[in-house]
Design a protein around this motif. Structure first.
Motif, PDB file in Angstrom:
ATOM      1  N   THR A  85       0.839  -1.215   0.000  1.00 55.57           N
ATOM      2  CA  THR A  85       0.000   0.000   0.000  1.00 55.57           C
ATOM      3  C   THR A  85       0.860   1.245   0.000  1.00 55.57           C
ATOM      4  OG1 THR A  85      -1.748  -1.175   1.193  1.00 55.57           O
ATOM      5  CG2 THR A  85      -1.793   1.241   1.240  1.00 55.57           C
ATOM      6  N   LEU A  86       1.949   1.218   0.776  1.00 57.34           N
ATOM      7  CA  LEU A  86       2.868   2.366   0.862  1.00 57.34           C
ATOM      8  C   LEU A  86       3.535   2.626  -0.485  1.00 57.34           C
ATOM      9  CD1 LEU A  86       4.211   4.502   2.606  1.00 57.34           C
ATOM     10  CD2 LEU A  86       5.951   2.803   3.232  1.00 57.34           C
ATOM     11  N   LEU A  87       3.977   1.522  -1.118  1.00 54.49           N
ATOM     12  CA  LEU A  87       4.615   1.674  -2.430  1.00 54.49           C
ATOM     13  C   LEU A  87       3.623   2.191  -3.455  1.00 54.49           C
ATOM     14  CD1 LEU A  87       6.816  -1.555  -2.591  1.00 54.49           C
ATOM     15  CD2 LEU A  87       7.597   0.820  -2.321  1.00 54.49           C
ATOM     16  N   GLN A  88       2.407   1.621  -3.409  1.00 55.17           N
ATOM     17  CA  GLN A  88       1.408   2.083  -4.349  1.00 55.17           C
ATOM     18  C   GLN A  88       1.080   3.560  -4.144  1.00 55.17           C
ATOM     19  OE1 GLN A  88      -1.892  -0.566  -3.831  1.00 55.17           O
ATOM     20  NE2 GLN A  88      -0.886  -2.273  -4.901  1.00 55.17           N
ATOM     21  N   GLY A  89       1.140   4.015  -2.921  1.00 58.41           N
ATOM     22  CA  GLY A  89       0.872   5.422  -2.621  1.00 58.41           C
ATOM     23  C   GLY A  89       1.991   6.321  -3.116  1.00 58.41           C
ATOM     24  N   ARG A  90       3.261   5.837  -3.074  1.00 62.93           N
ATOM     25  CA  ARG A  90       4.404   6.674  -3.463  1.00 62.93           C
ATOM     26  C   ARG A  90       4.553   6.743  -4.973  1.00 62.93           C
ATOM     27  NH1 ARG A  90       9.253   5.028   0.737  1.00 62.93           N
ATOM     28  NH2 ARG A  90       8.351   6.035   2.589  1.00 62.93           N
ATOM     29  N   ARG A  91       4.342   5.651  -5.671  1.00 66.58           N
ATOM     30  CA  ARG A  91       4.602   5.640  -7.117  1.00 66.58           C
ATOM     31  C   ARG A  91       3.773   6.684  -7.861  1.00 66.58           C
ATOM     32  NH1 ARG A  91       4.971  -0.885  -8.175  1.00 66.58           N
ATOM     33  NH2 ARG A  91       7.067  -1.145  -7.268  1.00 66.58           N
ATOM     34  N   PRO A  92       2.504   6.747  -7.655  1.00 65.53           N
ATOM     35  CA  PRO A  92       1.735   7.784  -8.351  1.00 65.53           C
ATOM     36  C   PRO A  92       2.245   9.182  -8.024  1.00 65.53           C
ATOM     37  CG  PRO A  92       0.264   6.141  -7.480  1.00 65.53           C
ATOM     38  CD  PRO A  92       1.614   5.830  -6.905  1.00 65.53           C
ATOM     39  N   GLY A  93       2.618   9.392  -6.781  1.00 68.71           N
ATOM     40  CA  GLY A  93       3.127  10.711  -6.393  1.00 68.71           C
ATOM     41  C   GLY A  93       4.406  11.032  -7.134  1.00 68.71           C
ATOM     42  N   THR A  94       5.347  10.151  -7.271  1.00 70.95           N
ATOM     43  CA  THR A  94       6.636  10.373  -7.934  1.00 70.95           C
ATOM     44  C   THR A  94       6.434  10.640  -9.415  1.00 70.95           C
ATOM     45  OG1 THR A  94       7.728   8.940  -6.355  1.00 70.95           O
ATOM     46  CG2 THR A  94       8.882   9.380  -8.401  1.00 70.95           C
ATOM     47  N   CYS A  95       5.608   9.910 -10.110  1.00 75.07           N
ATOM     48  CA  CYS A  95       5.327  10.128 -11.531  1.00 75.07           C
ATOM     49  C   CYS A  95       4.674  11.485 -11.763  1.00 75.07           C
ATOM     50  CB  CYS A  95       4.398   9.020 -12.051  1.00 75.07           C
ATOM     51  SG  CYS A  95       5.199   7.402 -12.127  1.00 75.07           S
ATOM     52  N   GLN A  96       3.801  11.850 -10.868  1.00 74.63           N
ATOM     53  CA  GLN A  96       3.140  13.152 -10.986  1.00 74.63           C
ATOM     54  C   GLN A  96       4.140  14.286 -10.905  1.00 74.63           C
ATOM     55  OE1 GLN A  96      -0.010  13.543 -11.726  1.00 74.63           O
ATOM     56  NE2 GLN A  96       0.165  15.787 -11.747  1.00 74.63           N
ATOM     57  N   GLU A  97       5.104  14.117  -9.977  1.00 72.53           N
ATOM     58  CA  GLU A  97       6.134  15.157  -9.847  1.00 72.53           C
ATOM     59  C   GLU A  97       6.959  15.257 -11.128  1.00 72.53           C
ATOM     60  OE1 GLU A  97       8.400  14.130  -6.486  1.00 72.53           O
ATOM     61  OE2 GLU A  97       6.864  14.676  -5.017  1.00 72.53           O
ATOM     62  N   VAL A  98       7.280  14.094 -11.723  1.00 65.10           N
ATOM     63  CA  VAL A  98       8.059  14.102 -12.966  1.00 65.10           C
ATOM     64  C   VAL A  98       7.274  14.786 -14.085  1.00 65.10           C
ATOM     65  CG1 VAL A  98       9.034  12.653 -14.787  1.00 65.10           C
ATOM     66  CG2 VAL A  98       9.418  12.076 -12.376  1.00 65.10           C
ATOM     67  N   VAL A  99       5.996  14.456 -14.181  1.00 66.48           N
ATOM     68  CA  VAL A  99       5.153  15.062 -15.211  1.00 66.48           C
ATOM     69  C   VAL A  99       5.076  16.565 -15.017  1.00 66.48           C
ATOM     70  CG1 VAL A  99       2.799  15.215 -16.119  1.00 66.48           C
ATOM     71  CG2 VAL A  99       3.834  12.981 -15.647  1.00 66.48           C
ATOM     72  N   GLU A 100       4.867  16.952 -13.740  1.00 68.94           N
ATOM     73  CA  GLU A 100       4.799  18.391 -13.459  1.00 68.94           C
ATOM     74  C   GLU A 100       6.103  19.086 -13.803  1.00 68.94           C
ATOM     75  OE1 GLU A 100       3.674  18.655  -9.429  1.00 68.94           O
ATOM     76  OE2 GLU A 100       1.568  18.139  -9.779  1.00 68.94           O
ATOM     77  N   THR A 101       7.221  18.431 -13.502  1.00 62.83           N
ATOM     78  CA  THR A 101       8.535  19.004 -13.819  1.00 62.83           C
ATOM     79  C   THR A 101       8.719  19.148 -15.326  1.00 62.83           C
ATOM     80  OG1 THR A 101       9.489  18.042 -11.825  1.00 62.83           O
ATOM     81  CG2 THR A 101      11.029  18.721 -13.563  1.00 62.83           C
ATOM     82  N   LEU A 102       8.319  18.080 -16.058  1.00 69.63           N
ATOM     83  CA  LEU A 102       8.430  18.141 -17.526  1.00 69.63           C
ATOM     84  C   LEU A 102       7.541  19.240 -18.106  1.00 69.63           C
ATOM     85  CD1 LEU A 102       8.519  14.325 -18.418  1.00 69.63           C
ATOM     86  CD2 LEU A 102      10.415  15.955 -18.513  1.00 69.63           C
ATOM     87  N   ASP A 103       6.316  19.343 -17.555  1.00 69.47           N
ATOM     88  CA  ASP A 103       5.427  20.413 -18.017  1.00 69.47           C
ATOM     89  C   ASP A 103       6.031  21.782 -17.748  1.00 69.47           C
ATOM     90  OD1 ASP A 103       3.591  18.631 -18.940  1.00 69.47           O
ATOM     91  OD2 ASP A 103       2.326  18.685 -17.131  1.00 69.47           O
ATOM     92  N   LEU A 104       6.656  21.918 -16.566  1.00 67.90           N
ATOM     93  CA  LEU A 104       7.303  23.199 -16.230  1.00 67.90           C
ATOM     94  C   LEU A 104       8.458  23.492 -17.175  1.00 67.90           C
ATOM     95  CD1 LEU A 104       7.582  25.626 -14.375  1.00 67.90           C
ATOM     96  CD2 LEU A 104       9.009  24.222 -12.850  1.00 67.90           C
ATOM     97  N   MET A 105       9.271  22.460 -17.473  1.00 65.71           N
ATOM     98  CA  MET A 105      10.398  22.628 -18.391  1.00 65.71           C
ATOM     99  C   MET A 105       9.895  22.990 -19.787  1.00 65.71           C
ATOM    100  SD  MET A 105      12.827  19.457 -17.220  1.00 65.71           S
ATOM    101  CE  MET A 105      14.007  19.768 -18.530  1.00 65.71           C
ATOM    102  N   LYS A 106       8.805  22.322 -20.216  1.00 61.40           N
ATOM    103  CA  LYS A 106       8.238  22.617 -21.523  1.00 61.40           C
ATOM    104  C   LYS A 106       7.764  24.058 -21.586  1.00 61.40           C
ATOM    105  CE  LYS A 106       4.626  21.106 -24.719  1.00 61.40           C
ATOM    106  NZ  LYS A 106       3.520  20.141 -24.925  1.00 61.40           N
ATOM    107  N   SER A 107       7.131  24.490 -20.483  1.00 60.94           N
ATOM    108  CA  SER A 107       6.659  25.869 -20.423  1.00 60.94           C
ATOM    109  C   SER A 107       7.821  26.844 -20.462  1.00 60.94           C
ATOM    110  CB  SER A 107       5.839  26.071 -19.141  1.00 60.94           C
ATOM    111  OG  SER A 107       5.460  27.428 -19.011  1.00 60.94           O
ATOM    112  N   GLN A 108       8.905  26.510 -19.752  1.00 61.98           N
ATOM    113  CA  GLN A 108      10.079  27.375 -19.743  1.00 61.98           C
ATOM    114  C   GLN A 108      10.736  27.427 -21.127  1.00 61.98           C
ATOM    115  OE1 GLN A 108      12.410  25.711 -16.569  1.00 61.98           O
ATOM    116  NE2 GLN A 108      11.394  26.949 -14.980  1.00 61.98           N
TER     117      GLN A 108
END
Length: 243
Positions: A24-47
């Motif tokens: 359950t802990l791993l399942q909770g962390r994985r979605p969070g980590t991917c979201q951060e990567v996506v957000e970072t990529l979106d930010l980089m794309k915007s920049q």
């Protein structure tokens, strides 16, 4: 036996429970980590997009600056051309004024003129140098070491400046180089002038080949031009002025 069975069941339950919690802990962390990567990529794309827009603005600004610089350069070129034209006009005006001032005295007409020889077969006698027409000329032969031209007054006169127009306007213009003028006090006596020598300069126009000599302070019956070289002595025009 019953007690051992209970202990094993409890231990197994704990392991299962721990694995589920870990999962359950791993399942909770994985979605969070991917979201951060996506957000970072979106930010980089915007920049990157913002950077591209900024670069485009810089290019547009540089193009505008270049256009303005071209216009400024053309404007400066036009100003330089106008200044050069004005300087040329001013130079011509000043030159004309100087020439007019140089010959500002009264013209002393020639009573008669003589030259050391006359080139055969052409109308190039000494009178052609005083006829007021620069299209005609006097011309001696080219075989004498001592060539001369005499300009006589009708009476003794005070002498100022003398205007001489070279007989040749081409490569032969240098024949006149070294010409000297003297005041004829009488038939035998000669007196030097203040500015007495012609130094031929570049230029193949009447204006360029017009020279001024100065005999101010002298009085005589006329002036004599002497050329001590084995060449022709040629004049388009000679004018002698009073002071």
């Amino acid at each position: 036996m019953i007690l051992l069975t209970l202990l094993l069941f409890v231990s197994y339950s704990g392991l299962v429970s721990g694995d589920e919690e870990a999962a359950t802990l791993l399942q909770g962390r994985r979605p969070g980590t991917c979201q951060e990567v996506v957000e970072t990529l979106d930010l980089m794309k915007s920049q990157v997009t913002s950077t591209n827009l900024y670069i485009q603005e810089i290019r547009t600004t540089l193009k505008s600056v270049t256009t303005k610089m071209d216009r400024l350069e053309q404007g400066l070129k036009n100003v330089e051309e106008n200044v050069d034209e004005k300087i040329t006009e001013l130079t011509e005006t000043v030159s004309e004024a100087i020439e007019a001032a140089k010959a500002s005295g009264e013209l002393i007409p020639a009573d008669r003129v003589e030259q050391s020889s006359t080139y055969p077969g052409y109308a190039v006698g000494p009178e052609k140098a005083v006829d007021g027409d620069v299209r005609t000329q006097s011309h001696t032969t080219c075989d004498l070491v001592h060539q001369w031209f005499k300009y006589f007054f009708s009476e003794d006169r005070a002498i100022g400046r003398i205007k001489v127009v070279n007989g040749k306007l081409n490569y032969n213009k240098y024949r006149l180089n070294g010409l000297k003028v003297f005041v004829m006090v009488n038939d035998l006596q000669r007196r030097p002038c203040r500015v007495d020598t012609v130094t031929v300069r570049e230029g193949d126009t009447v204006e360029a080949q017009t020279y001024y000599l100065d005999c101010t302070g002298n009085t005589g019956i006329g002036v004599e031009f002497v050329l001590d070289t084995t060449t022709c002595l040629e004049f388009r025009q000679i004018e002698v002025y009073a002071p």
